[in-house]
Design a protein around this motif. Structure first.
Motif, short mmCIF file in Angstrom:
data_model
loop_
_atom_site.label_atom_id
_atom_site.label_comp_id
_atom_site.label_asym_id
_atom_site.label_seq_id
_atom_site.Cartn_x
_atom_site.Cartn_y
_atom_site.Cartn_z
N ASP A 1 1.62 7.39 -10.37
CA ASP A 1 0.56 6.76 -11.14
C ASP A 1 0.77 5.25 -11.12
O ASP A 1 1.89 4.77 -10.89
N GLN A 2 -0.29 4.51 -11.37
CA GLN A 2 -0.25 3.05 -11.43
C GLN A 2 -0.78 2.67 -12.81
O GLN A 2 -1.97 2.70 -13.06
N ILE A 3 0.16 2.30 -13.71
CA ILE A 3 -0.20 2.11 -15.12
C ILE A 3 -0.03 0.63 -15.48
O ILE A 3 1.05 0.18 -15.86
N ASP B 1 6.43 5.99 -11.28
CA ASP B 1 5.18 5.33 -11.62
C ASP B 1 5.34 3.84 -11.39
O ASP B 1 6.44 3.30 -11.51
N LEU B 2 4.25 3.17 -11.09
CA LEU B 2 4.25 1.71 -11.02
C LEU B 2 3.75 1.17 -12.36
O LEU B 2 2.64 1.49 -12.79
N VAL B 3 4.60 0.40 -13.01
CA VAL B 3 4.28 -0.12 -14.35
C VAL B 3 4.58 -1.62 -14.39
O VAL B 3 5.13 -2.19 -13.45
N ASP C 1 4.17 -8.79 -13.69
CA ASP C 1 4.75 -8.24 -12.47
C ASP C 1 4.77 -6.71 -12.48
O ASP C 1 4.55 -6.07 -13.51
N ALA C 2 5.03 -6.15 -11.33
CA ALA C 2 5.05 -4.69 -11.18
C ALA C 2 6.47 -4.23 -10.89
O ALA C 2 7.28 -4.97 -10.33
N ALA D 1 0.83 -1.21 0.00
CA ALA D 1 0.00 0.00 0.00
C ALA D 1 0.86 1.26 0.00
O ALA D 1 0.54 2.25 -0.68
N LYS D 2 1.97 1.24 0.75
CA LYS D 2 2.87 2.39 0.81
C LYS D 2 3.52 2.64 -0.54
O LYS D 2 3.64 3.79 -0.99
#
Length: 277
Positions: A60-62, A180-182, A189-190, A52-53
């Protein structure tokens, strides 16, 4: 370095060794060990809180889901546990060889977080990259970005591209760069994709381990970040930073592979370190 032991996760056998001339000890354990521990690790409140952190702090979470991020944190926890069990200070893994055909999360998040907190973590069981990470972190208190170099001939620059990059590029006590999280380039996977500062001076270092015929060598360059390449629409690994190196125009001949890019111009200090060592 002589008091450092690196955990190498690959193959099917336990092996003890070291990096010639550098004194870094190597403890290899079977890749199946990671798989077994990952499957047994529960998703507890700590794993969910860390995930969560990471999501909350991103711009952004793409693409990746919350579960993808949780899976990445699980890989981080497993790596921590194995390092403690094996009494190791650094880590690397044959990630695609060990996990590529499974649904277990590749360690892109895990290695990013390891390097952010000062634990050298190298991709693809590359022992030269292990040494590079250790030297950079021990000398300069900041993480490096291990990457695959791509020549950008139009701008006489080098694009460093990979799917795992630390976020605390200015040092583990400094704020992280915006990220960003991609998805990993394999659309699985992230991973965090930090934005490198345009105009930032950077150093490239690549340790070439000794062979029977050659001593240990270090390739060193310094330059300036000129762009962050967006992937997509460009192809390849999702963290792609473009660097214009000083006095380098023949970028197709830029030497090395899996070099570390890291913040700051430390070419002089690295040359001094090599002479002293």
């Amino acid at each position: 370095m002589r008091n450092t032991r690196c955990l190498v996760i690959k193959g099917k056998r336990r092996v003890e060794g070291d990096l010639k001339n550098l004194g870094i000890k190597l403890r290899t354990i079977p890749a199946g060990t990671f798989l077994d521990e990952y499957q047994q690790l529960p998703v507890d409140d700590d794993v969910r809180s860390m995930a969560a952190k990471l999501i909350e702090d991103s711009r952004d979470q793409i693409g990746p889901t919350e579960q993808d991020v949780i899976n990445g944190i699980k890989s981080f926890k497993v790596a921590q546990m194995l390092m403690a069990r094996e009494d190791c200070d650094a880590i690397t893994m044959d990630c695609l060889g060990a996990l590529g055909k499974t649904d277990v999360s590749l360690p892109c998040i895990a290695w990013s977080k390891m390097n952010d907190v000062g634990i050298p973590a190298a991709c693809e069981a590359d022992l030269g990259a292990v040494a590079s990470h250790i030297i950079v972190q021990y000398l300069f208190d900041r993480p490096g970005f291990q990457q695959d170099p791509v020549a950008e001939t139009a701008r006489e620059a080098v694009i460093g591209a990979h799917c795992s990059c630390p976020t605390k590029l200015s040092g583990r006590d400094a704020p992280p760069e915006p990220y960003d999280l991609v998805h990993h380039h394999g659309v699985r996977d992230a991973t965090p994709r930090p934005v490198w500062k345009i105009g930032q001076r950077v150093t490239s270092v690549d340790v070439l381990p000794a062979t029977e015929d050659e001593p240990t060598k270090m390739l060193i360059s310094a330059g300036e970040v000129i762009d962050n390449v967006s992937v997509p629409p460009a192809g390849g690994c999702v963290v792609s930073v473009m660097v214009k190196f000083d006095n380098v125009s023949e970028v197709l001949a830029f030497p090395g592979f899996h070099q570390l890019f890291f913040y700051g111009d430390y070419k002089r200090e690295l040359k001094q370190f090599c002479r002293l060592y």
